[in-house]
Write an enzyme that holds these catalytic residues in place. Structure first.
Site, PDB file in Angstrom:
ATOM      1  N   LYS A   1       0.837  -1.199   0.000  1.00 53.48           N
ATOM      2  CA  LYS A   1       0.000   0.000   0.000  1.00 53.48           C
ATOM      3  C   LYS A   1       0.873   1.252   0.000  1.00 53.48           C
ATOM      4  O   LYS A   1       1.912   1.311   0.652  1.00 53.48           O
ATOM      5  CB  LYS A   1      -0.901   0.005   1.231  1.00 53.48           C
ATOM      6  CG  LYS A   1      -1.861  -1.176   1.310  1.00 53.48           C
ATOM      7  CD  LYS A   1      -2.925  -1.116   0.249  1.00 53.48           C
ATOM      8  CE  LYS A   1      -3.961  -2.217   0.447  1.00 53.48           C
ATOM      9  NZ  LYS A   1      -5.031  -2.196  -0.545  1.00 53.48           N
TER      10      LYS A   1
ATOM     11  N   HIS B   1       3.239  -3.657   7.895  1.00 55.05           N
ATOM     12  CA  HIS B   1       2.545  -2.719   8.788  1.00 55.05           C
ATOM     13  C   HIS B   1       3.441  -1.508   9.049  1.00 55.05           C
ATOM     14  O   HIS B   1       4.608  -1.667   9.414  1.00 55.05           O
ATOM     15  CB  HIS B   1       2.219  -3.381  10.131  1.00 55.05           C
ATOM     16  CG  HIS B   1       1.056  -4.313  10.069  1.00 55.05           C
ATOM     17  ND1 HIS B   1       0.797  -5.259  11.036  1.00 55.05           N
ATOM     18  CD2 HIS B   1       0.062  -4.447   9.147  1.00 55.05           C
ATOM     19  CE1 HIS B   1      -0.303  -5.925  10.711  1.00 55.05           C
ATOM     20  NE2 HIS B   1      -0.756  -5.454   9.577  1.00 55.05           N
TER      21      HIS B   1
END
Length: 311
Positions: free
Chosen positions: A176, A280
């Site tokens: 992302k 993350h």
């Protein structure tokens, strides 16, 4: 609401359906909640892109003043948090203004996961599923890769074929916001990848001979994107679950990602390593998996402490 806010909501809900398997009623509820929040922001002269933590808090106060129940307000805060988490991962925002806000009483749920026998059953089902040998080989490769790496489904279907060349021990994943990370491959995943590349490349050569443009993706698709879509993988995964005798409602791409992290942590992997492998940005996103340690430590005490054994 503005066209931009409509785009935020529709894209977020599509991802909820594809990656998490969110039920239709859940998506409708989230959609209504976010439309209400977007309308409230619009009346205040703000938008999803510009809202701050204080705006979210003021909106929750407004909801309470409207007489909404705790459950409804908790769901609205959850929808807002998830929207902004998605926006952060997509690179639309650099923060999540709803992250640190205390909800009105609803406790956080632990992520659903699968145990190792269930994963093994799912992989076995993928090896037996498909209308052709090429489909079966591709299906096996898909499941082996996503479980071995913990990739998001969007990262899996968008993998370029070049990332898999040369029998790699690790592959480069673009996550992302365009962030890249290296993830190692297990031996079964490498074998499945090698088998799929042989058939994929043969199909590519045949397409070129017929005057068609070759695909640059590891898992080509017929759509405009040029690769298998998240929705197609979601449907495939549900069929594997049925074939394996598992509850399809409990098996989603995100469940496999949770299983990857849970099994690593239970096996002794460091939380920071898991954070890196999952991509993350914040360790707090990874810390939810520490519930595994609670069960592991409990088992250790019950099985090895002399007083516990005597009892």
């Amino acid at each position: 609401m503005s066209a931009e806010q409509d785009r935020w909501i529709s894209t977020f809900l599509e991802a909820q359906a594809a990656e998490l398997g969110a039920a239709r009623n859940t998506r409708l509820a989230y959609g209504r909640d976010l439309v209400d929040f977007g309308g409230w922001l619009g009346r205040a002269g703000k938008s999803f892109a510009l809202a701050e933590r204080g705006d979210v808090e003021q909106y929750l106060i407004y909801c309470e003043a409207q007489g909404l129940s705790k459950a409804t307000r908790a769901r609205r805060l959850s929808a807002i948090r998830q929207l902004y988490r998605f926006a952060f991962e997509e690179g639309w925002r650099k923060d999540n203004p709803g992250m640190r806000i205390k909800g009105p009483g609803r406790s956080a749920k632990l992520p659903k996961t699968l145990d190792l026998p269930q994963i093994e059953a799912l992989i076995a089902a993928a090896r037996e599923s498909g209308r052709s040998p090429a489909d079966t080989t591709r299906n096996r490769c898909l499941i082996e890769l996503i479980y071995a790496t913990g990739m998001r489904v969007s990262e899996l279907v968008e993998l370029p074929a070049t990332a898999a060349r040369g029998a790699p021990a690790m592959i480069l994943v673009r996550g992302k916001g365009g962030k890249e990370r290296m993830v190692p491959l297990s031996s079964p995943a490498r074998a499945a990848l090698a088998d799929w590349l042989v058939l994929r490349d043969a199909a590519d050569e045949a397409a070129q001979a017929a005057g068609k443009k070759p695909s640059r993706f590891l898992f080509p698709g017929r759509g405009a994107a040029g690769h298998m879509t998240r929705q197609q993988f979601f449907v495939l995964l549900k069929s594997f679950a049925l074939h394996a005798g598992l509850d399809p409602a409990q098996v989603t791409p995100h469940t496999l990602r949770h299983a990857f992290a849970t099994h690593l942590l239970a096996g002794g992997a460091d939380l920071r390593v898991i954070q890196t492998l999952l991509g993350h940005a914040d360790l707090s996103s990874t810390e939810i998996y520490t519930h595994v340690l609670d069960e592991h430590l409990k088992a250790l005490v019950l099985n090895h402490h002399p007083l516990a054994r005597k009892a």
